[in-house]
Write a protein that holds these residues in place. Structure first.
Motif, PDB file in Angstrom:
ATOM      1  N   UNK A   2     -23.378 -56.223 -27.374  1.00  0.00           N
ATOM      2  CA  UNK A   2     -23.794 -55.035 -26.613  1.00  0.00           C
ATOM      3  C   UNK A   2     -23.118 -55.040 -25.240  1.00  0.00           C
ATOM      4  N   UNK A   3     -23.134 -56.195 -24.572  1.00  0.00           N
ATOM      5  CA  UNK A   3     -22.463 -56.308 -23.275  1.00  0.00           C
ATOM      6  C   UNK A   3     -20.970 -56.045 -23.433  1.00  0.00           C
ATOM      7  N   UNK A   4     -20.378 -56.637 -24.466  1.00  0.00           N
ATOM      8  CA  UNK A   4     -18.947 -56.441 -24.724  1.00  0.00           C
ATOM      9  C   UNK A   4     -18.625 -54.950 -24.922  1.00  0.00           C
ATOM     10  N   UNK A   5     -19.423 -54.295 -25.771  1.00  0.00           N
ATOM     11  CA  UNK A   5     -19.172 -52.881 -26.067  1.00  0.00           C
ATOM     12  C   UNK A   5     -19.366 -52.002 -24.838  1.00  0.00           C
ATOM     13  N   UNK A   6     -20.390 -52.278 -24.045  1.00  0.00           N
ATOM     14  CA  UNK A   6     -20.622 -51.482 -22.836  1.00  0.00           C
ATOM     15  C   UNK A   6     -19.446 -51.603 -21.880  1.00  0.00           C
ATOM     16  N   UNK A   7     -18.903 -52.818 -21.763  1.00  0.00           N
ATOM     17  CA  UNK A   7     -17.816 -53.042 -20.811  1.00  0.00           C
ATOM     18  C   UNK A   7     -16.525 -52.346 -21.223  1.00  0.00           C
ATOM     19  N   UNK A   8     -16.138 -52.484 -22.519  1.00  0.00           N
ATOM     20  CA  UNK A   8     -14.828 -51.926 -22.863  1.00  0.00           C
ATOM     21  C   UNK A   8     -14.900 -50.543 -23.508  1.00  0.00           C
ATOM     22  N   UNK A   9     -16.029 -50.175 -24.117  1.00  0.00           N
ATOM     23  CA  UNK A   9     -16.155 -48.844 -24.706  1.00  0.00           C
ATOM     24  C   UNK A   9     -16.636 -47.841 -23.657  1.00  0.00           C
ATOM     25  N   UNK A  10     -17.713 -48.184 -22.964  1.00  0.00           N
ATOM     26  CA  UNK A  10     -18.300 -47.240 -22.012  1.00  0.00           C
ATOM     27  C   UNK A  10     -17.646 -47.280 -20.639  1.00  0.00           C
ATOM     28  N   UNK A  11     -17.199 -48.487 -20.209  1.00  0.00           N
ATOM     29  CA  UNK A  11     -16.653 -48.629 -18.856  1.00  0.00           C
ATOM     30  C   UNK A  11     -15.146 -48.864 -18.833  1.00  0.00           C
ATOM     31  N   UNK A  12     -14.523 -48.833 -20.007  1.00  0.00           N
ATOM     32  CA  UNK A  12     -13.069 -48.882 -20.146  1.00  0.00           C
ATOM     33  C   UNK A  12     -12.436 -50.138 -19.551  1.00  0.00           C
ATOM     34  N   UNK A  13     -13.134 -51.272 -19.642  1.00  0.00           N
ATOM     35  CA  UNK A  13     -12.526 -52.542 -19.280  1.00  0.00           C
ATOM     36  C   UNK A  13     -11.469 -52.901 -20.326  1.00  0.00           C
ATOM     37  N   UNK A  14     -10.547 -53.794 -19.943  1.00  0.00           N
ATOM     38  CA  UNK A  14      -9.654 -54.367 -20.943  1.00  0.00           C
ATOM     39  C   UNK A  14     -10.484 -55.110 -21.977  1.00  0.00           C
ATOM     40  N   UNK A  15     -10.177 -54.918 -23.256  1.00  0.00           N
ATOM     41  CA  UNK A  15     -11.030 -55.437 -24.311  1.00  0.00           C
ATOM     42  C   UNK A  15     -11.085 -56.967 -24.317  1.00  0.00           C
ATOM     43  N   UNK A  16      -9.990 -57.635 -23.949  1.00  0.00           N
ATOM     44  CA  UNK A  16      -9.973 -59.096 -23.895  1.00  0.00           C
ATOM     45  C   UNK A  16     -10.810 -59.612 -22.737  1.00  0.00           C
ATOM     46  N   UNK A  17     -10.652 -59.001 -21.574  1.00  0.00           N
ATOM     47  CA  UNK A  17     -11.435 -59.417 -20.406  1.00  0.00           C
ATOM     48  C   UNK A  17     -12.920 -59.153 -20.650  1.00  0.00           C
ATOM     49  N   UNK A  18     -13.223 -58.037 -21.299  1.00  0.00           N
ATOM     50  CA  UNK A  18     -14.624 -57.709 -21.598  1.00  0.00           C
ATOM     51  C   UNK A  18     -15.237 -58.751 -22.527  1.00  0.00           C
ATOM     52  N   UNK A  19     -14.456 -59.224 -23.514  1.00  0.00           N
ATOM     53  CA  UNK A  19     -14.970 -60.251 -24.425  1.00  0.00           C
ATOM     54  C   UNK A  19     -15.263 -61.544 -23.676  1.00  0.00           C
ATOM     55  N   UNK A  20     -14.352 -61.948 -22.795  1.00  0.00           N
ATOM     56  CA  UNK A  20     -14.584 -63.162 -22.003  1.00  0.00           C
ATOM     57  C   UNK A  20     -15.846 -63.009 -21.158  1.00  0.00           C
ATOM     58  N   UNK A  21     -16.013 -61.849 -20.536  1.00  0.00           N
ATOM     59  CA  UNK A  21     -17.196 -61.605 -19.704  1.00  0.00           C
ATOM     60  C   UNK A  21     -18.471 -61.650 -20.544  1.00  0.00           C
ATOM     61  N   UNK A  22     -18.430 -61.075 -21.748  1.00  0.00           N
ATOM     62  CA  UNK A  22     -19.600 -61.078 -22.619  1.00  0.00           C
ATOM     63  C   UNK A  22     -19.960 -62.493 -23.054  1.00  0.00           C
ATOM     64  N   UNK A  23     -18.952 -63.298 -23.371  1.00  0.00           N
ATOM     65  CA  UNK A  23     -19.216 -64.684 -23.770  1.00  0.00           C
ATOM     66  C   UNK A  23     -19.723 -65.511 -22.593  1.00  0.00           C
ATOM     67  N   UNK A  24     -19.262 -65.191 -21.384  1.00  0.00           N
ATOM     68  CA  UNK A  24     -19.806 -65.858 -20.203  1.00  0.00           C
ATOM     69  C   UNK A  24     -21.279 -65.495 -20.010  1.00  0.00           C
ATOM     70  N   UNK A  25     -21.627 -64.233 -20.315  1.00  0.00           N
ATOM     71  CA  UNK A  25     -23.033 -63.832 -20.258  1.00  0.00           C
ATOM     72  C   UNK A  25     -23.851 -64.623 -21.268  1.00  0.00           C
TER      73      UNK A  25
END
Length: 318
Positions: A76-99
Motif C-alpha cells: 500500500x505504501x509502495x503503491x501510494x508513493x509511485x502510483x498516487x505521488x509519482x515517485x520513481x518506482x524503484x525508490x518507492x519500493x526501497x522506501x516501502x521496504x524501509x517502512x
C-alpha cells in the motif's frame, strides 16, 4: 549430528505433502492442470516467503502476529508513493521496504527492552497496521497496469510456464536463509537464542540483538512478499494478506519449527507452505466448501503441535 536431524524434521512434512498430492491426484483429473499449478505455486510462494521470516523469528523464541497486516501495509505504501505521488518506482519500493523494516524495529525494540511477550507486542502492531491500512487506502483498491520492468521482475510469468516470478524469488530467498541458518554464525546464534537463552548469553551471544534482527527479517520478508503479490495481481487492497500471520506460523510448525524456539528448518517451512496451498486448492477442485479449509487447517495445526511436543519429550528421554 545436526544434518541428519534437520533432514528428519523435513521428512514428515515432505511425506505429508506427498500424501496430499496423491490424494487429490486420484480425486480430480484437474489437479495437475496449468491453472492449478499456477494457483498452488503463487499462493505457496508468498506464504513461504512470509513463513521463512517467521521461521527465523520462531527459532529465536519469538512470534510476529503483525506480518499479515505488514503484507498489506508495505505494498500500500509502495503503491501510494509511485502510483498516487509519482515517485520513481524503484525508490518507492526501497522506501516501502524501509517502512516494513521500521515495523520490525519497533516490534523487536519493545519486546526486548520492555520484556513484553512478543505475542502481545505484535498483536498490538497488528491493530496499528490494520488501522493504518484502512486510513491509507480507505477501502479502495490501488491498481497499476502500466508497463514496468520492476513489476515484471517481481510478478511476471516465467517464460511459457504456468509459474510466476514469486516462485523463483521464493527459491532464492529460501536458499539464502537456509545457508544463513545452517552455515553461518548468525544461524548458530539464532538456534542458541531460542534453545537456551541463559547459556547463550553466558557464551557471549547477543540474544537481544539476534531477536531484533529476526523481527526485522520477518517484517521485511512479509512486506516484500506483499509487494510481489501486488506485482503479480497488479492491484492491492487493505484485505491483502488476511490470515497470513496464521498461515505462516502454521507452515513453519508443519515444517518442523518448534513453537518454543530452538529448532526449525527453512525448507521444512517451504514444504509446509506448499502443503497448505495444495490442500486449499485441492479442496476447491473436489467441491468442498471453502470455509472447511480453515477448520481443517486448525485441526491439523493442533495435531501437529501435539505430535511435535510428544516427539520432543521422547527425544529428551532418549
Amino acid at each position: 549430528m545436526a544434518a541428519p536431524f534437520v533432514r528428519w524434521r523435513e521428512l514428515g512434512p515432505g511425506l505429508g505433502l506427498l500424501v496430499v498430492v496423491l490424494f487429490f491426484t486420484l480425486q480430480t483429473p484437474n489437479f495437475w492442470s496449468p491453472q492449478t499449478m499456477t494457483a498452488i505455486s503463487t499462493i505457496a510462494s508468498t506464504v513461504a516467503i512470509v513463513a521463512i521470516g517467521v521461521t527465523m523469528l520462531m527459532i529465536s523464541g519469538e512470534f510476529d502476529l503483525s506480518v499479515g497486516q505488514n503484507f498489506a501495509f508495505t505494498p500500500i505504501v509502495w503503491a501510494i508513493l509511485f502510483v498516487s505521488n509519482e515517485w520513481d518506482i524503484w525508490i518507492a519500493l526501497v522506501a516501502a521496504l524501509l517502512a516494513a523494516a521500521c515495523v520490525g524495529i519497533v516490534n523487536g525494540w519493545v519486546t526486548t527492552v520492555f520484556r513484553i511477550p512478543s505475542f502481545i507486542t505484535t498483536l498490538g502492531m497488528f491493530f496499528v497496521l490494520q488501522g493504518l491500512n484502512n486510513l491509507l487506502i480507505s477501502g479502495h483498491q490501488l491498481i497499476y497496469f502500466e508497463p514496468s520492468q520492476l513489476m515484471d521482475l517481481l510478478g511476471a510469468r516465467i517464460g511459457n510456464s504456468p509459474f510466476f516470478m514469486p516462485l523463483l524469488w521464493m527459491l532464492v530467498i529460501a536458499t539464502a536463509f537456509w545457508f544463513l541458518l545452517t552455515r553461518m554464525r548468525f544461524g548458530n546464534w539464532t538456534f542458541a537464542t531460542g534453545g537456551k537463552e541463559g547459556p547463550a548469553k553466558a557464551m557471549g551471544v547477543a540474544t537481544a540483538r539476534v531477536k531484533r534482527t529476526n523481527f526485522i527479517v520477518a517484517a521485511v520478508l512479509a512486506g516484500l512478499a506483499g509487494c510481489m503479490q501486488f506485482a503479480y495481481l497488479r492491484g492491492v487492497t487493505q484485505a491483502q494478506g488476511q490470515n497470513y500471520e496464521l498461515l505462516a506460523i502454521t507452515a513453519a510448525v508443519l515444517g518442523g519449527t518448534a513453537l518454543f524456539g530452538g529448532t526449525g528448518t527453512i525448507w521444512g517451512s517451504v514444504i509446509g507452505a506448499f502443503l497448505l496451498a495444495s490442500i486449499q486448492i485441492g479442496l476447491v477442485l473436489i467441491g468442498v466448501p471453502g470455509s472447511f479449509y480453515v477448520t481443517f487447517i486448525g485441526i491439523m495445526l493442533v495435531l501437529v503441535v501435539i505430535a511435535n511436543v510428544r516427539l520432543g519429550r521422547f527425544a529428551g528421554e532418549r
